[in-house]
Design an enzyme around this catalytic site. Sequence first.
Site, mmCIF file in Angstrom:
data_model
loop_
_atom_site.group_PDB
_atom_site.id
_atom_site.type_symbol
_atom_site.label_atom_id
_atom_site.label_comp_id
_atom_site.label_asym_id
_atom_site.label_seq_id
_atom_site.Cartn_x
_atom_site.Cartn_y
_atom_site.Cartn_z
ATOM 1 N N SER A 167 30.558 14.107 52.613
ATOM 2 C CA SER A 167 29.972 12.769 52.531
ATOM 3 C C SER A 167 30.060 12.078 53.888
ATOM 4 O O SER A 167 30.842 12.471 54.756
ATOM 5 C CB SER A 167 30.758 11.961 51.497
ATOM 6 O OG SER A 167 30.368 10.612 51.528
ATOM 7 N N SER A 168 29.255 11.034 54.036
ATOM 8 C CA SER A 168 29.343 10.191 55.240
ATOM 9 C C SER A 168 29.957 8.834 54.923
ATOM 10 O O SER A 168 30.069 7.981 55.813
ATOM 11 C CB SER A 168 27.957 9.977 55.837
ATOM 12 O OG SER A 168 27.404 11.196 56.230
ATOM 13 N N ASN B 198 23.573 9.160 45.777
ATOM 14 C CA ASN B 198 22.894 9.868 46.862
ATOM 15 C C ASN B 198 21.536 9.224 47.126
ATOM 16 O O ASN B 198 21.477 8.241 47.829
ATOM 17 C CB ASN B 198 22.803 11.371 46.629
ATOM 18 C CG ASN B 198 22.415 12.075 47.924
ATOM 19 O OD1 ASN B 198 22.713 11.565 48.994
ATOM 20 N ND2 ASN B 198 21.734 13.196 47.848
ATOM 21 N N GLY C 108 23.896 4.269 53.545
ATOM 22 C CA GLY C 108 22.974 4.703 54.602
ATOM 23 C C GLY C 108 23.087 6.155 55.017
ATOM 24 O O GLY C 108 22.663 6.502 56.107
ATOM 25 N N GLY C 109 23.642 7.046 54.166
ATOM 26 C CA GLY C 109 23.726 8.461 54.559
ATOM 27 C C GLY C 109 24.501 8.567 55.873
ATOM 28 O O GLY C 109 25.455 7.816 56.107
ATOM 29 N N THR D 205 23.279 4.453 48.387
ATOM 30 C CA THR D 205 24.722 4.249 48.314
ATOM 31 C C THR D 205 24.976 2.753 48.373
ATOM 32 O O THR D 205 24.107 2.002 48.795
ATOM 33 C CB THR D 205 25.361 4.996 49.503
ATOM 34 O OG1 THR D 205 25.014 6.359 49.412
ATOM 35 C CG2 THR D 205 26.855 4.844 49.565
ATOM 36 N N ASP E 244 23.891 16.903 49.196
ATOM 37 C CA ASP E 244 24.794 16.672 50.337
ATOM 38 C C ASP E 244 25.505 17.956 50.785
ATOM 39 O O ASP E 244 26.173 17.966 51.815
ATOM 40 C CB ASP E 244 25.844 15.599 49.998
ATOM 41 C CG ASP E 244 25.354 14.191 50.337
ATOM 42 O OD1 ASP E 244 24.349 14.065 51.047
ATOM 43 O OD2 ASP E 244 25.986 13.219 49.882
ATOM 44 N N ARG F 21 34.568 11.575 44.311
ATOM 45 C CA ARG F 21 33.312 12.226 44.652
ATOM 46 C C ARG F 21 32.902 13.159 43.519
ATOM 47 O O ARG F 21 33.758 13.754 42.838
ATOM 48 C CB ARG F 21 33.556 13.034 45.915
ATOM 49 C CG ARG F 21 32.351 13.684 46.529
ATOM 50 C CD ARG F 21 31.731 12.817 47.533
ATOM 51 N NE ARG F 21 30.747 13.495 48.343
ATOM 52 C CZ ARG F 21 29.553 12.965 48.605
ATOM 53 N NH1 ARG F 21 29.179 11.797 48.116
ATOM 54 N NH2 ARG F 21 28.706 13.599 49.387
ATOM 55 N N THR G 123 28.087 5.957 45.325
ATOM 56 C CA THR G 123 26.756 6.505 45.609
ATOM 57 C C THR G 123 26.168 7.308 44.457
ATOM 58 O O THR G 123 26.897 7.919 43.667
ATOM 59 C CB THR G 123 26.819 7.401 46.864
ATOM 60 O OG1 THR G 123 25.511 7.873 47.162
ATOM 61 C CG2 THR G 123 27.733 8.593 46.678
HETATM 62 N N1 GLY Z 1 25.341 10.618 49.518
HETATM 63 C C1 GLY Z 1 25.614 10.043 50.765
HETATM 64 C C2 GLY Z 1 26.977 10.393 51.276
HETATM 65 O O1 GLY Z 1 27.887 10.596 50.488
HETATM 66 O O2 GLY Z 1 27.145 10.499 52.452
#
Ligand code: GLY
Length: 623
Positions: free
Chosen positions: A490-491, A439, A512-513, A419, A461, A125, A437
């Site tokens: 993050s998701s 973002n 997809g966030g 992403t 984020d 990340r 990603t």
């Molecule tokens: N940028 C989307 C995530 O990491 O959740």
Amino acid sequence: MARRFLERRRAPRRVADALPARRSFGVFWLAVLWLAVLASACASGRRAQVNAPRPERGAVVSEHPLATEVGVALLEAGGNAADAAVGVAMALAVVYPQAGNLGGGGFALWVPHGDPDRAAALDFREVAPLGLVPQHFLGADGRPDPELSLSSPFAVGVPGSPAGLEAFHKRFGRLSFREVLAPAIRLARDGYPVDPWLARDLRDPVFQRRLGASPAAAQLWYPRGVPLREGALAVQPDLARTLERLAELGAARGFYRGPVADALLRELGPGQGALAAADLESYEPRWREPSSGWFRGRLVLTFPPPSSGGVLLLQFLAVLDGFPLEADRQRAQEGRTDDGWTDPQLGFGARTVHWWIEAMRRGFADRAEHLGDPDHVDVPVAQLLAPSWIAMRRVSIGDRAAPDVRPLVLGGGAESTETTHLCVLDGDGNAVSLTTTLNSTFGSGRMAAGTGFLLNNEIDDFAIFPGVPNDYGLVGSAANRLAGGKRPLSSMTPTVVLDEAGAVRLVVGSPGGPRIISAVAQVLLRHVAYGQPIDAAVRAPRVHQQWRPTSTYLEPGWSTGLASALEERGHEVEIAARRWASVQAIAVEPGREPTVASDPRRGGSGAVVGREASRPSRPADGP
Ligand code: GLY
């Protein structure tokens, strides 16, 4: 050890918990034994420890057919799942600039065949530069300005992909790094035809404005001010050179120091943003312990914090594991419900969808309060997955919507495409699930001159100002507060599901966030709990609920009557104009060829080695 772990089903939540009791003497001998097993595993090319059935062939699925082709070619050339995954990720950095990247970050999950105790999670990340502070995101009027965390030089986190993909390959790959990068270098140097999805995204006025503001990006994607059209050859000589440096010198010398680093500092450093040479030089990916749980007799391995996705997925499945899903389906099929709505494919009723929604709502409430970078804050993963908390969450779900649920108290918008996810399974049965990603779509839109790659806007984020929603409408608290050196929450939810023999049965993930989490959870649930074939599970319409805002979103495609049945239960329902996320999955039935599913919501493709690849879909509103 794999056998022992698999035998201790249901009790442990974390792979580490599956080890025997920690008595120092026993632990010493166990460690010796473990090292011996590990050494023999390495010597034998990381072969499985138990006799779990292997898949008949390898398979690859990603969001671009050219990247999928690269993965298949690497498997055919003798590479394993790690070689192919890194090759696909590098190819996506070339052919899928909306999200594939060198200038972003991601998470990769490695699951060796038959041996979940040796599964590993690599967090690459992005990290906030040390000098970054919330004040950088206040506009001239002293109020938070959302555009500053989306496209300004302060929006960009220190990229993690070059170091992360290199580290992942170094630990698990079989081919040389050069061999793995060669296809991406070729695609960048020789060019490839722009696909309909990229052509569509380049025409989007928001992305055109962002990319147009960066001279290097504008020159590449908008020659003479006009977006590249479908079929035009996209040639990226600067990116080819950057990739060659990476292959030749490695990430530390070829990316985080030297000409690429200098270009990044000119774009984002003093006078522009908060980036310093030390931020680049000190970047390190982190190995983490995968999170795990059991669902319907399957072992689910997924990503720990700073992903919120894994914890929420495991919470969702654990809560639902205690609901009578099958009995409710039976009732719905027999018409014994008050709602009068039954899913035409799987036959469950609106009460089941209500349970999904309420489970998601509770997970996202906990996310907002408790999840963040575990290197900076204590993330109470064990409490969030504790049977007592899961049971409390479960019994708190009644027959009506509960928009006022609160997070765990400790004893003490429009969706962008941003992403991308890829899955690989090799012929030995090893799996990689990797999400990466920038973002937002095309990230910040910034490209440092001469580098050829786009830079992320991952700083959005963070909960930069606690309580102020980010681009995804997510709110957060102190756990995800912006701080220099910290990773934003993050998701991303790269996940692998195994059976009791330790054989991989599903490799899955999505962009997809926050909708990544609900999309992965629903595909996994449909496939594992209801036995829906993976392509149908991926295609099926989705529902999303993230606590704040309180509305529940339904994709178009649900049969009529669901929205009103949910409203009857007190849900605020919004039917989304567009479908979301893009689940990539490989499913395996013992003794059969794997099945690949690339979400028809976007233009990806999957292929089983030696078989024809699936055809990518075209955008509905495309040319
Ligand atoms: N940028 C989307 C995530 O990491 O959740």
